[in-house]
Scaffold this motif. Structure first.
Motif, PDB file in Angstrom:
ATOM      1  N   MET A   1       0.833  -1.208   0.000  1.00 44.94           N
ATOM      2  CA  MET A   1       0.000   0.000   0.000  1.00 44.94           C
ATOM      3  C   MET A   1       0.867   1.257   0.000  1.00 44.94           C
ATOM      4  O   MET A   1       0.578   2.227  -0.717  1.00 44.94           O
ATOM      5  N   ASP A   2       1.912   1.260   0.810  1.00 43.25           N
ATOM      6  CA  ASP A   2       2.814   2.411   0.873  1.00 43.25           C
ATOM      7  C   ASP A   2       3.472   2.671  -0.483  1.00 43.25           C
ATOM      8  O   ASP A   2       3.658   3.813  -0.890  1.00 43.25           O
ATOM      9  N   LYS A   3       3.815   1.572  -1.175  1.00 42.73           N
ATOM     10  CA  LYS A   3       4.440   1.695  -2.483  1.00 42.73           C
ATOM     11  C   LYS A   3       3.468   2.309  -3.493  1.00 42.73           C
ATOM     12  O   LYS A   3       3.852   3.152  -4.318  1.00 42.73           O
ATOM     13  N   PHE A   4       2.207   1.891  -3.399  1.00 43.31           N
ATOM     14  CA  PHE A   4       1.185   2.437  -4.295  1.00 43.31           C
ATOM     15  C   PHE A   4       1.011   3.935  -4.054  1.00 43.31           C
ATOM     16  O   PHE A   4       0.937   4.725  -5.008  1.00 43.31           O
ATOM     17  N   ILE A   5       0.946   4.329  -2.794  1.00 44.22           N
ATOM     18  CA  ILE A   5       0.785   5.743  -2.447  1.00 44.22           C
ATOM     19  C   ILE A   5       1.970   6.557  -2.958  1.00 44.22           C
ATOM     20  O   ILE A   5       1.810   7.656  -3.487  1.00 44.22           O
ATOM     21  N   TYR A   6       3.174   5.991  -2.826  1.00 47.63           N
ATOM     22  CA  TYR A   6       4.386   6.663  -3.291  1.00 47.63           C
ATOM     23  C   TYR A   6       4.318   6.910  -4.801  1.00 47.63           C
ATOM     24  O   TYR A   6       4.578   8.024  -5.274  1.00 47.63           O
ATOM     25  N   HIS A   7       3.941   5.866  -5.554  1.00 51.47           N
ATOM     26  CA  HIS A   7       3.875   5.999  -7.007  1.00 51.47           C
ATOM     27  C   HIS A   7       2.743   6.938  -7.432  1.00 51.47           C
ATOM     28  O   HIS A   7       2.888   7.703  -8.403  1.00 51.47           O
ATOM     29  N   PHE A   8       1.635   6.878  -6.704  1.00 53.43           N
ATOM     30  CA  PHE A   8       0.506   7.760  -7.034  1.00 53.43           C
ATOM     31  C   PHE A   8       0.885   9.223  -6.815  1.00 53.43           C
ATOM     32  O   PHE A   8       0.562  10.084  -7.644  1.00 53.43           O
ATOM     33  N   LYS A   9       1.561   9.517  -5.701  1.00 56.96           N
ATOM     34  CA  LYS A   9       1.989  10.895  -5.429  1.00 56.96           C
ATOM     35  C   LYS A   9       2.936  11.398  -6.506  1.00 56.96           C
ATOM     36  O   LYS A   9       2.855  12.554  -6.937  1.00 56.96           O
ATOM     37  N   ASN A  10       3.833  10.518  -6.954  1.00 52.98           N
ATOM     38  CA  ASN A  10       4.755  10.905  -8.025  1.00 52.98           C
ATOM     39  C   ASN A  10       4.005  11.180  -9.323  1.00 52.98           C
ATOM     40  O   ASN A  10       4.292  12.152 -10.028  1.00 52.98           O
ATOM     41  N   PHE A  11       3.043  10.315  -9.631  1.00 51.14           N
ATOM     42  CA  PHE A  11       2.242  10.506 -10.852  1.00 51.14           C
ATOM     43  C   PHE A  11       1.434  11.793 -10.763  1.00 51.14           C
ATOM     44  O   PHE A  11       1.324  12.541 -11.745  1.00 51.14           O
ATOM     45  N   ALA A  12       0.876  12.059  -9.578  1.00 50.68           N
ATOM     46  CA  ALA A  12       0.084  13.275  -9.379  1.00 50.68           C
ATOM     47  C   ALA A  12       0.940  14.519  -9.578  1.00 50.68           C
ATOM     48  O   ALA A  12       0.515  15.499 -10.197  1.00 50.68           O
ATOM     49  N   GLU A  13       2.172  14.485  -9.064  1.00 59.29           N
ATOM     50  CA  GLU A  13       3.060  15.636  -9.242  1.00 59.29           C
ATOM     51  C   GLU A  13       3.503  15.759 -10.698  1.00 59.29           C
ATOM     52  O   GLU A  13       3.563  16.860 -11.250  1.00 59.29           O
ATOM     53  N   LEU A  14       3.809  14.628 -11.316  1.00 60.41           N
ATOM     54  CA  LEU A  14       4.275  14.643 -12.706  1.00 60.41           C
ATOM     55  C   LEU A  14       3.254  15.289 -13.629  1.00 60.41           C
ATOM     56  O   LEU A  14       3.609  16.052 -14.537  1.00 60.41           O
ATOM     57  N   THR A  15       1.987  14.986 -13.419  1.00 59.17           N
ATOM     58  CA  THR A  15       0.912  15.475 -14.290  1.00 59.17           C
ATOM     59  C   THR A  15       0.231  16.729 -13.729  1.00 59.17           C
ATOM     60  O   THR A  15      -0.768  17.182 -14.286  1.00 59.17           O
ATOM     61  N   ARG A  16       0.792  17.257 -12.650  1.00 55.73           N
ATOM     62  CA  ARG A  16       0.225  18.436 -11.983  1.00 55.73           C
ATOM     63  C   ARG A  16      -1.271  18.251 -11.716  1.00 55.73           C
ATOM     64  O   ARG A  16      -2.118  19.085 -12.071  1.00 55.73           O
ATOM     65  N   MET A  17      -1.583  17.122 -11.083  1.00 54.57           N
ATOM     66  CA  MET A  17      -2.973  16.772 -10.828  1.00 54.57           C
ATOM     67  C   MET A  17      -3.683  17.803  -9.959  1.00 54.57           C
ATOM     68  O   MET A  17      -4.918  17.909  -9.975  1.00 54.57           O
ATOM     69  N   TYR A  18      -2.904  18.584  -9.193  1.00 49.71           N
ATOM     70  CA  TYR A  18      -3.523  19.596  -8.327  1.00 49.71           C
ATOM     71  C   TYR A  18      -4.276  20.654  -9.122  1.00 49.71           C
ATOM     72  O   TYR A  18      -5.052  21.429  -8.558  1.00 49.71           O
TER      73      TYR A  18
END
Length: 326
Positions: A1-18
């Motif tokens: 789960m921690d690994k998934f959260i880590y990758h999701f946060k990276n993807f969110a930053e990469l694509t400027r999901m904010y």
């Protein structure tokens, strides 16, 4: 789960999901009108929202990709690249994502959006392709649009009239003139977000030869006047719709965003005048996620104003949606 959260946060930053509030804002406006159609489907609305969010994330990533490739072509290394903020393309520059991986992600994002577009073409008819084609052209044009002072206009058109009218047609196979007028209010709130960003990027954009709307005004003082005018026009469109068209009078709830708009104008003036101020987010100004981390990175001076502009755009759409439906 921690690994998934880590990758999701990276993807969110990469694509400027904010920043996907622009896509969500468009979808909320579409929902407020399309919901009453006999052809409305929550499944189709979900697919439309998903597609528009993907398109925005893809456009964000494509913009970073083009800028990184440009600097690589100029002979710069990842370590020596310079952008207006440290956040831009950070995960590409530190090699968390390789150029090849970014290209694969872009292909996946736009392929999924394309498949959803094909579904709506079957569901609503070939005219959906007109909106999809125009959207694709504008998205591809966006990375170079700043050369012609059109970057803000391009994004405003994508997430204003084009997405809203195209999305409404995809869900209902119909056209609504009142919604078309309202879509221009969303056009301006979207441009406000980008214009605020570009006022703060003034020096960097001049150095890079980017011809933004802010620079086109001739001075930061004029850029702030343009920002004020766009805010006034956003409210004026809604007021006009209530007085002379058939907008639900409760759409005037958008004026509840005035505290955010007022603070945005005051804060951007303080930025231009280089006033030393302390940034204290208030609940009535909207969301300021990851604020402590942003403060630690000493990016609060930039993100505070960006969040205000983003929150103004987002809550304007929310109140317009609620007002149209109640």
């Amino acid at each position: 789960m921690d690994k998934f959260i880590y990758h999701f946060k990276n993807f969110a930053e990469l694509t400027r999901m904010y920043s996907i509030n622009m896509a969500i804002a468009s979808c909320l406006i579409i929902f407020s009108y399309a919901y009453y159609s006999e052809k409305f489907s929550f499944l189709n609305f979900f697919l439309l929202t998903f597609a528009l969010c993907l398109i925005q994330m893809g456009a964000n990533l494509f913009d970073c990709y083009i800028d990184v490739k440009k600097q690589l072509k100029e002979g710069k290394t990842f370590e020596n690249m310079v952008f207006s903020t440290e956040r831009k393309a950070r995960l590409i520059r530190n090699k968390t994502f390789s150029i090849k991986q970014v290209e694969i992600i872009l292909c996946i994002i736009f392929s999924i959006a394309l498949l959803i577009g094909l579904y709506f073409t079957i569901f609503s008819g070939w005219r959906v392709l007109i909106f999809a084609f125009l959207g694709a052209i504008l998205t591809l044009f966006y990375p170079i649009s700043s050369r012609y002072n059109l970057a803000e206009v391009v994004v405003g058109l994508i997430f204003g009239p084009l997405s809203i009218m195209g999305g409404y047609f995809a869900l209902t196979q119909d056209f609504n003139s009142n919604l078309f007028v309202l879509s221009f209010a969303i056009f301006f709130t979207t441009v406000i977000l980008l214009h605020t960003h570009n006022i703060m990027d003034w020096e960097f954009d001049i150095k890079e030869g980017k011809n933004t709307l802010a620079i086109l005004t001739g001075s930061k003082k004029n850029a702030i006047l343009a920002l004020k005018l766009m805010i006034i026009l956003s409210y004026a469109i809604v007021l006009y719709g209530v007085l002379f068209l058939y907008f639900n009078p409760k759409t005037l709830a958008v004026f509840l965003t005035l505290p955010i708009a007022t603070k945005l104008l005051r804060s951007i003036r303080e930025y231009v005048e280089i006033k030393d101020v302390e940034f204290k987010p208030r609940w009535y100004w909207g969301f300021f996620e990851n604020w402590e981390t942003i403060k630690e990175q000493k990016l609060d001076f930039f993100m505070f104003r960006f969040y205000l502009a983003r929150n103004f755009s987002f809550f304007f759409a929310i109140f317009a949606t609620i007002g149209a439906m109640v």
